[in-house]
Design an enzyme around this catalytic site. Sequence first.
Site, mmCIF file in Angstrom:
data_model
loop_
_atom_site.group_PDB
_atom_site.id
_atom_site.type_symbol
_atom_site.label_atom_id
_atom_site.label_comp_id
_atom_site.label_asym_id
_atom_site.label_seq_id
_atom_site.Cartn_x
_atom_site.Cartn_y
_atom_site.Cartn_z
ATOM 1 N NE ARG A 1 -3.724 0.624 0.249
ATOM 2 C CZ ARG A 1 -4.870 0.757 0.918
ATOM 3 N NH1 ARG A 1 -5.462 -0.304 1.427
ATOM 4 N NH2 ARG A 1 -5.438 1.929 1.045
ATOM 5 N NE ARG B 1 -4.179 -8.619 6.927
ATOM 6 C CZ ARG B 1 -3.034 -8.938 7.485
ATOM 7 N NH1 ARG B 1 -2.861 -10.143 7.967
ATOM 8 N NH2 ARG B 1 -2.049 -8.067 7.566
ATOM 9 C CG ASP C 1 42.524 -28.606 -7.117
ATOM 10 O OD1 ASP C 1 43.024 -29.365 -6.257
ATOM 11 O OD2 ASP C 1 41.315 -28.286 -7.129
#
Length: 736
Positions: free
Chosen positions: A10, A321, A508
């Site tokens: 919002r 809500r 390596d």
Amino acid sequence: MNKTVIVSNRLPVDLKYIENTLVVKSSTGGLATGMKSVHSEGNGIWVGWSGLAEENMNDAQKVEVDNALAVEKCVQVPLTNSDIDNYYYGFSNTALWPLFHYFQAYTEFESSHWQSYVEVNQKFADVVLQQVNDGDTVWVHDYQLLMLPEMLRKKNPTLTIGFFLHIPYPSYELFRTCPWRNELLQGMLGADLIGFHTYDYARHFISSVSRIKGIEVNFNEISYENRIIKVDSFPMGIDYDRYHNAALEHEKYPEDSKSELMKSIDFHNKSNDESKLILSIDRMDYTKGIPNRVKSFEYFLNKYPEYKGKVRLVMLAVPSRENVAQYQLLKRETDELVGRINGDLSTISWTPIWYFYRSLPFDELIDLYVASDVAMVTPVRDGMNLVAKEYIATRTKDTGVLILSEMAGAAKEMHEALIVNPNNFDQIADSLKEALEMPALEQKTRLDALQKRISRYDVERWAGEFLKSLKAAKDTVPVQVAQKLTPSKIKDIATNYKLAKRKLFLLDYDGTLAGFKNNPSDAIPTQELYDLLDKINEDDSTEIAIISGRDRKTLESWFGHKSYTLVTDHGAWLRKVGGEWGVLDQMKSNWKENIRPVLEAFTDSTPGALIEEKEYSLAWHYRKSDNDMAALRTMELKHVLKSLLINNTLSVLDGNKVLEVKNSNINKGRAATRILADTNYDFIFAIGDDWTDEYMFEEVPDSAYTVKVGNIKTAAHYYINYSTEVLPLLRDVTGS
Ligand code: GDG
């Protein structure tokens, strides 16, 4: 000049059409206040949803809204009613919100909600991307926008992206239940800095990243896709002065300008000398523990009946809500509980609970804060909880006690409150009694400490600290000294290889010529590798040296029959082409007798760990162990070993998922120097993946081509990303 873009679900303005007239009110909420200086600076903007659905506006209104928002330096992300239903009420509030607050039973994983969540996050990304220029900073807020950081980074890697989560981050055990856990983490990892209210949330996040994505984490730094992501805690503060000054103002109000609410409170206070008010303020949300609070207040009144008729619980529950089923159930449960308790206990002159289900204007909120003797902030789970801090800020007369749930993030910093477990009614009842009877001096002492902290670390400071860390996080991304090996650079190297007279490859093995396997003994050379090395070795002017941490026996069994130079045990043994094995550094290995039992004990207590014994070292492998457990165990083990390695002759190598105790004098750099000493090479190519190879990169001449496998801090000149690129690279360089 670069700007900062704030993004939240919002916008900090409230827009409403009242009888076809647009009414714009700017928000005075905590976040808006904290961001005020950031937002007003230069051409900074705020991106978010206006609160008005697309379908509910005609074209002229849309333009009007855009213009009104532009005045507030805001840009809207247009959302439809279906977006709101599925992205906001759906995924955000019926999946993420309950899950992150440990309400697993309320969590619904709907794939249509998820789809909408991704789509709406993309809508936010599209709007933000239209607004930013290269190098700008974007600060994304909260659980509705977890996918946004990655969406932004993908399209514009030059952005500095911060993310702050306002709610708790749950433990891995809970987070792992989400079907889209990988995607959500991936989304968040697009940020340069990820902030939480508390260290615990940060720890849970790091644990999820390490367990779900298997990514290397070093304290609070996550190395991911050639970036370093910082994770830290920033406890959000409030606009302290606003609340404190409002409370001071209230005390000066003459009788006739007091609100109706304040007049009623005064009336109540006058009715009984011993009357006290207990305050409760929250959104009506199941995480806030409202029914439990009401029940524990009833429990208190029954446990300490002497308080009946004297104390009241003033409970403000702000509607929230209301479209989500669980919130409707909670409202009904609360209404019924309050009704029953008031029905059971009220007298003609006393109602135990004053219950307001509405939002109050700021002034009346302050009335409540100022008038209350005790605040009861007892959420069952809360990211931070600002009400607790606001109550403290309004204490202007050195009186007032805060009862605070240990489940609120705020409890981590407000130690002087009475901390309670919101499920323990006995403890809450006793704390209420303690609060109501607390001596004035103790109230003052506790408040002084709380006020000092909260006024110092206010919301502006919070925002400032976050942005400072964000800048630092972006700046500390490893300065890329090594360059990525590009096709054209490889071509150059190949040309020089062709022209050179004496060439040397220092290679390596684990993590370079061979990928990692769970068990080191499974990483045997492939036929493809043998064929390639033999092909390179056909050229008489080229020498191959395999320079590995493996023991002599293993390397000999793999490459003993080849005419390569072999270096084993991180540089302890050397066998030149056609020569004999020789020890590079004479040393004793009787120290193993002391170290082995320690490693064995750690192996027993760490499922998946194993010991590899080499001639001159002991390696403790933990590749197969649980990441978190291994992180803990290696820390302990290093600590124990440190106390045992009393002199400098031994050291602990921290390799790729392995700790190796070895003689300090041995390293690949010394071995490389030894090889180089015998011949005048005009082409040297060294490649390796872990930090034991760094010694080699450092010791070879600057003219050598040094290549790191993996883009992490290195002394090598170049890097490639993966070990699978090594053989193709050797092929390209040598034309094999
Ligand atoms: C989330 C996290 C975290 C309440 N009633 C009224 C009113 N309020 C104001 C309070 C306070 C705010 O609302 C509530 O903030 P909280 O922090 O308590 O809770 P959430 O809304 O759940 O916020 C939380 C926060 O984000 C920040 O990161 O602390 O854990 O859940 O400021 O004063 N304001 C007015 N009238 C009311 O009736 N004017």
